[in-house]
Design a protein around this motif. Sequence first.
Motif, short mmCIF file in Angstrom:
data_model
loop_
_atom_site.label_atom_id
_atom_site.label_comp_id
_atom_site.label_asym_id
_atom_site.label_seq_id
_atom_site.Cartn_x
_atom_site.Cartn_y
_atom_site.Cartn_z
N PHE A 1 -3.00 7.67 -1.59
CA PHE A 1 -1.63 7.91 -0.85
C PHE A 1 -1.76 8.17 0.88
O PHE A 1 -0.94 7.54 1.36
CB PHE A 1 -0.76 8.90 -1.90
N ASP B 1 8.93 0.92 -5.58
CA ASP B 1 8.22 0.30 -6.65
C ASP B 1 8.16 -1.15 -6.15
O ASP B 1 7.00 -1.90 -6.38
CB ASP B 1 8.64 0.42 -8.15
N THR C 1 3.87 -9.23 2.36
CA THR C 1 3.07 -8.19 1.64
C THR C 1 1.55 -8.28 1.82
O THR C 1 1.17 -9.58 2.24
CB THR C 1 3.28 -8.20 0.25
N SER D 1 -2.11 -6.95 0.55
CA SER D 1 -3.12 -6.05 -0.31
C SER D 1 -4.55 -6.33 0.25
O SER D 1 -4.80 -7.33 0.73
CB SER D 1 -2.85 -6.59 -1.84
N VAL D 2 -5.19 -5.17 0.28
CA VAL D 2 -6.60 -5.21 0.82
C VAL D 2 -7.35 -4.27 -0.15
O VAL D 2 -6.88 -3.24 -0.52
CB VAL D 2 -6.40 -4.36 2.21
N ALA D 3 -8.55 -4.82 -0.48
CA ALA D 3 -9.59 -4.21 -1.09
C ALA D 3 -10.79 -3.72 -0.23
O ALA D 3 -11.28 -5.07 0.11
CB ALA D 3 -9.86 -4.81 -2.44
N ILE E 1 6.30 -5.53 4.29
CA ILE E 1 7.25 -4.96 3.31
C ILE E 1 6.45 -4.55 1.90
O ILE E 1 7.02 -3.58 0.98
CB ILE E 1 8.47 -5.78 2.72
N GLY E 2 5.33 -4.55 2.01
CA GLY E 2 4.66 -4.14 0.76
C GLY E 2 3.22 -4.49 0.51
O GLY E 2 2.67 -5.03 1.32
N GLY E 3 2.50 -4.03 -0.54
CA GLY E 3 1.16 -4.57 -0.51
C GLY E 3 0.28 -3.43 -1.34
O GLY E 3 1.27 -2.62 -2.24
N ASP E 4 -0.83 -3.30 -1.30
CA ASP E 4 -1.84 -2.64 -2.23
C ASP E 4 -3.06 -2.26 -1.47
O ASP E 4 -3.50 -3.21 -0.77
CB ASP E 4 -2.03 -3.39 -3.57
N THR F 1 -6.77 -0.75 -2.36
CA THR F 1 -7.74 -0.47 -3.35
C THR F 1 -9.33 -0.46 -2.94
O THR F 1 -9.51 -0.95 -1.77
CB THR F 1 -7.28 -1.13 -4.64
N SER F 2 -10.16 -0.02 -3.73
CA SER F 2 -11.41 0.00 -3.54
C SER F 2 -12.08 -1.45 -4.29
O SER F 2 -11.63 -1.81 -5.19
CB SER F 2 -12.32 1.03 -3.91
N SER G 1 -5.25 -9.99 0.47
CA SER G 1 -4.25 -11.04 -0.26
C SER G 1 -3.13 -10.89 0.45
O SER G 1 -2.55 -9.69 0.48
CB SER G 1 -4.16 -10.52 -1.89
#
Lengths: 349, 349
Positions: free
Chosen positions: B18, B42, B99, B101-103, B132-135, B137-138, B146
């Motif tokens: 977080f 969410d 959005t 997202s990154v790993a 406006i959003g995303g994720d 992670t490892s 993405s």
Amino acid sequence: MIEDKTPQRTSIAQLGEFGLIDHLTKNFGINQPSTLKGIGDDAAVLDFKDKKVVISTDLLIEGVHFDLAYMPLKHLGYKAVVVNISDICAMNAKATQITVSVAVSNRFPLEALDELFAGITHAANEYKVDVIGGDTTSSQKGLIISITAIGEADEEEIVYRNGAKQTDLLVVTGDLGAAYMGLQVLEREKQVFQVNPNSQPDLDAYTYLIERQLKPEARKDVRTLLHALQIKPTSMIDISDGLSSEIMHLCKQSKVGCNLYEDKLPIDPQFINVCEEFNIDSTTVAINGGEDYELLFTIAMEDFEKIKGNPNFTIIGHMTQESEGIHLVTRANTRIALKARGWDAIREE
Amino acid sequence: MIEDKTPQRTSIAQLGEFGLIDHLTKNFGINQPSTLKGIGDDAAVLDFKDKKVVISTDLLIEGVHFDLAYMPLKHLGYKAVVVNISDICAMNAKATQITVSVAVSNRFPLEALDELFAGITHAANEYKVDVIGGDTTSSQKGLIISITAIGEADEEEIVYRNGAKQTDLLVVTGDLGAAYMGLQVLEREKQVFQVNPNSQPDLDAYTYLIERQLKPEARKDVRTLLHALQIKPTSMIDISDGLSSEIMHLCKQSKVGCNLYEDKLPIDPQFINVCEEFNIDSTTVAINGGEDYELLFTIAMEDFEKIKGNPNFTIIGHMTQESEGIHLVTRANTRIALKARGWDAIREE
């Protein structure tokens, strides 16, 4: 005649990129009136008229979020869709479309991708969402799934995380902790299998827990249930990281405190038995175990009568002044400060 | 005093999930009127009123789509956004949100992620899109990005791939092939560096090509240019896989054929020089080289006068009956059937 029992393995390279996309997406139809154009152009085109649009996205990585040793690909495809739709449900919105991007290393034959997409298709049908786009590519290692979920709602229906008021009641759907214990059972079986590949697992005593882990469902019914009860939650979130962590999110964004009652936590009898078998404290798992995909929300005190005794909902606590903090009130009536630890923390107990 | 020249390396684990998300997203503001709620719940909430919504998504994998040996992380972040916005431009729509997202594997320190997000932020500002959003992670290996891009347009503005008519003119923006040759230059430099890490590359003769590869731009200006000329294309696509492949898409979906003229292909003088240096046929690269992110579109014959001589656009061919097939007409006036091979095919020449 001797039957060839070797499973068919078709190399993805044989199809080529465009052939592969055509093959994998041929079963995706369009059912939502808001989908004007799905797969097949540079972008999908959607029409939400006077509705608001909600969008959420998740990235799932092999070895981080799932283990193909015990997660069948069809279940994985289903679950990948469900966890994203759960975020839309957590806004009190209706999921309408998803995009699905997949990267696979060349150790995956076409038949494996077909299994994955069968699960995705099954979930799309079950939740009535259109698959409107995505990307298919190769990865250097393992399987990567990226899903974006899109939903719609009237502006006045949407529920954020930041609307909880002190004295609001804290409510949860379903039961807690089962998905986490399902994972423990599967990991134990994986260890057993590694030692003795001929062992036949007897998983009858764990069916509910395993299903909660391998085939979770998003609570799309809650929107309808609450609407029928004429309740609009003041705040809402879905339980992906664990109850404790989600309560912290609601409290932080709503600037309130919370008392959570141990004796109110909804848990399944099978869950209790297996916690005993694993010698793990069931309250710890119910509070910190993740992946339940239930909804956690707050309602105004005056809505108590509407929800009282409803089997779909359990009142597990109430909000307080921010200065009072966030506590678990145990069966012995002691107050313990909640920590957001996520479910990796359980093992450190 | 002796200065410590070791670059700072902060472990991502120190921040926690977080904390990391808060750190990476703190610079993302909201500027689009259609963004009601960005990061922090969410799902994001958007309001497009009477506009239609267009959505496109791309997955970028280290070792497949980019090589960090010559792709600086800041450029990569910028390019990852641009390639998605390009898809929105190809619908004749206006990009409004993304959005992200990154790993990342744990070999990436926080400072590397900061570079990546600096590039993402720069592109978001440049193209005026809200993140406006995303994720986050490892990953077990490498870097995975993405991105989903969202845009808006009036229904009558949207241009699909399937509207080209026979006799329509085929038009392209900018010039072709430079991004591919930029990649060749960078790959050659990587080889040189591996043999002699002390060599100082002199890349002055390749600046345009390298910029096209490392910092491409999406043609968001084309929508405005065409609007001013009162032209609505009959079909449109962006050039990511190569001109040849994109022409095949337009022809297949529009059920037409095409004559493409070799002598009309817009190519840059630096591109010609470097093709000669590499001993590669420039027409082959212009037709099959990818990643130009220019727009390819068809217009009705009667719009010819409006576009004639406009420096932003080059008429490179015309559509024909489907039965006539898809051909390149060479300078020597011979007709060669086009094949959609993508840019990996160039080396097989």
